[in-house]
Design an enzyme around this catalytic site. Structure first.
Site, PDB file in Angstrom:
ATOM      1  N   ARG A  61      47.662  43.706  32.850  1.00  0.00           N
ATOM      2  CA  ARG A  61      47.828  42.250  32.691  1.00  0.00           C
ATOM      3  C   ARG A  61      46.485  41.538  32.615  1.00  0.00           C
ATOM      4  NH1 ARG A  61      51.971  43.505  36.564  1.00  0.00           N
ATOM      5  NH2 ARG A  61      50.429  42.921  38.117  1.00  0.00           N
ATOM      6  N   GLU A 116      46.624  51.345  49.765  1.00  0.00           N
ATOM      7  CA  GLU A 116      47.381  51.357  51.018  1.00  0.00           C
ATOM      8  C   GLU A 116      47.711  52.789  51.436  1.00  0.00           C
ATOM      9  OE1 GLU A 116      51.412  49.343  52.906  1.00  0.00           O
ATOM     10  OE2 GLU A 116      50.793  48.828  50.881  1.00  0.00           O
TER      11      GLU A 116
END
Length: 175
Positions: free
Chosen positions: A63, A100
């Site tokens: 994006r 993460e």
């Protein structure tokens, strides 16, 4: 008085529990298909750098490419893509960074930026800041000068800006 940020927020679709339970996903595809909102968002991001010389706009797939390439055109600058490992065909520099759960690697062509060339970094979203911190490291490897980092959206509660200290950071929409 309604701000540009408020106007743009109204065209972004919110999708609860995507990609997993408890996450509110900010879907920008509704902004992209709205020609006025898309134009307004690009014009507003371009104003951030008004009056400054930009040699290259660097953006992260995928994006980020949408906004980065249009801004590069608007600013009469070159466009430099940053991609995931193994996606660029020529010699690259790379940075591996923490996620993460695990790590990821980003790459940029080794000849993409010359020493002291002025770079605007663009992405659609600032979340935790890990990806963009890695991008700044790639640019530093090539001795480019980061003159700003611009985002369509910033998720304030994730404090991603903390990882980008020392750089001018601008976010058009803040949640």
């Amino acid at each position: 008085m309604t701000t540009m940020s408020d106007k743009l927020k109204k065209v972004i679709r919110n999708i609860p529990d995507f990609p997993k339970q408890g996450i509110l996903f900010r879907d920008i595809t509704t902004l992209l298909k709205d020609k006025k909102a898309f134009k307004d968002s690009v014009d507003s991001l371009a104003k951030v750098i008004k009056g400054k010389k930009v040699d290259y706009v660097v953006a992260v797939e995928s994006r980020g490419f949408i906004f980065g390439s249009v801004l590069a055109h608007k600013l009469n600058a070159g466009f430099v893509p940053v991609r995931k490992k193994g996606k660029l065909p020529a010699k690259t520099n790379s940075v591996t960074y923490e996620l993460e759960y695990g790590t990821d690697t980003l790459e940029m062509h080794s000849d993409a930026i010359e020493k002291n060339e002025r770079v605007l970094v663009v992405d659609d979203l600032l979340a935790t800041g890990g990806t963009l911190k890695a991008v700044t490291e790639l640019i530093k490897q090539q001795e480019g000068k980061i003159i700003g980092i611009a985002f369509l959206i910033e998720l304030l509660f994730l404090k991603g800006k903390d990882k980008l200290k020392g750089y001018p950071v601008f976010s058009l929409i803040k949640y």
